[in-house]
Design an enzyme around this catalytic site. Structure first.
Site, PDB file in Angstrom:
ATOM      1  N   ASP A   1       8.683 -13.598  45.465  1.00  0.00           N
ATOM      2  CA  ASP A   1       7.604 -14.114  45.028  1.00  0.00           C
ATOM      3  C   ASP A   1       7.394 -15.466  45.996  1.00  0.00           C
ATOM      4  O   ASP A   1       8.347 -15.712  47.037  1.00  0.00           O
ATOM      5  CB  ASP A   1       7.961 -15.149  43.662  1.00  0.00           C
ATOM      6  CG  ASP A   1       9.089 -15.829  43.488  1.00  0.00           C
ATOM      7  OD1 ASP A   1       9.576 -16.453  44.398  1.00  0.00           O
ATOM      8  OD2 ASP A   1       9.470 -15.607  42.334  1.00  0.00           O
TER       9      ASP A   1
ATOM     10  N   HIS B   1       4.392  -9.516  48.170  1.00  0.00           N
ATOM     11  CA  HIS B   1       4.828 -10.315  46.838  1.00  0.00           C
ATOM     12  C   HIS B   1       5.368  -9.253  46.057  1.00  0.00           C
ATOM     13  O   HIS B   1       6.160  -9.474  44.714  1.00  0.00           O
ATOM     14  CB  HIS B   1       3.339 -10.503  45.878  1.00  0.00           C
ATOM     15  CG  HIS B   1       3.398 -12.141  46.274  1.00  0.00           C
ATOM     16  ND1 HIS B   1       3.761 -13.075  45.874  1.00  0.00           N
ATOM     17  CD2 HIS B   1       2.057 -12.369  47.091  1.00  0.00           C
ATOM     18  CE1 HIS B   1       3.276 -14.210  46.381  1.00  0.00           C
ATOM     19  NE2 HIS B   1       2.348 -13.966  47.280  1.00  0.00           N
TER      20      HIS B   1
END
Length: 142
Positions: free
Chosen positions: A121, A117
């Site tokens: 995303d 992450h």
């Protein structure tokens, strides 16, 4: 940091563990050349002739744990990588064919995408996985 090429690691089982050699510039070669380079790296990895610089710097890795008959897994990217695509074993399943009005056999496999992450995303990762699936379902697009 912007990369000028897509470098992809390929998890290879050697006699005493997994080695991840990197295919450099995978986005700049034909599919035939990519397959040739893949085979060369597999051979070198199994002979333990992969140097440390041949294992570093991949943005992504592909792990085919399906070769062991495993249908699903959660592979974790190495610290210097962004994503890891896991390929499970293919299985024949009955799928309804609306035009024929009957079930027909279809080979299906589970594909997982683990990602960091800090680099990508969930939406970007999902779009990437969807695109990979579309390419695998229609190999002429490769």
């Amino acid at each position: 940091m912007q990369s000028n090429s897509i470098d992809i690691g390929v998890a290879v089982e050697a006699e005493d563990g997994i080695i991840v050699p990197v295919i450099r510039g995978a986005d700049k070669v034909s599919l035939a050349d990519l397959v040739m380079k893949y085979r060369e790296l597999i051979d070198l990895a199994r002979k333990r002739r992969i140097s440390p610089d041949m294992q570093a710097g991949a943005i992504a890795t592909v792990s085919n744990f399906g070769t062991f008959g495993i249908e699903w897994g959660t592979p974790i990217p190495l610290p210097d990588q962004t994503v890891l695509l896991g390929l499970g074993a293919g299985r024949k399943t009955p799928v309804w064919d609306e035009t024929r009005k009957e079930f027909v056999p279809k080979t299906e496999a589970q594909i997982t995408l683990s990602f960091d992450h800090r680099s990508i995303d969930g939406g970007g990762a999902a779009r990437l996985l969807k695109h990979v699936i579309e390419l695998l379902e229609d190999p002429k697009k490769l």
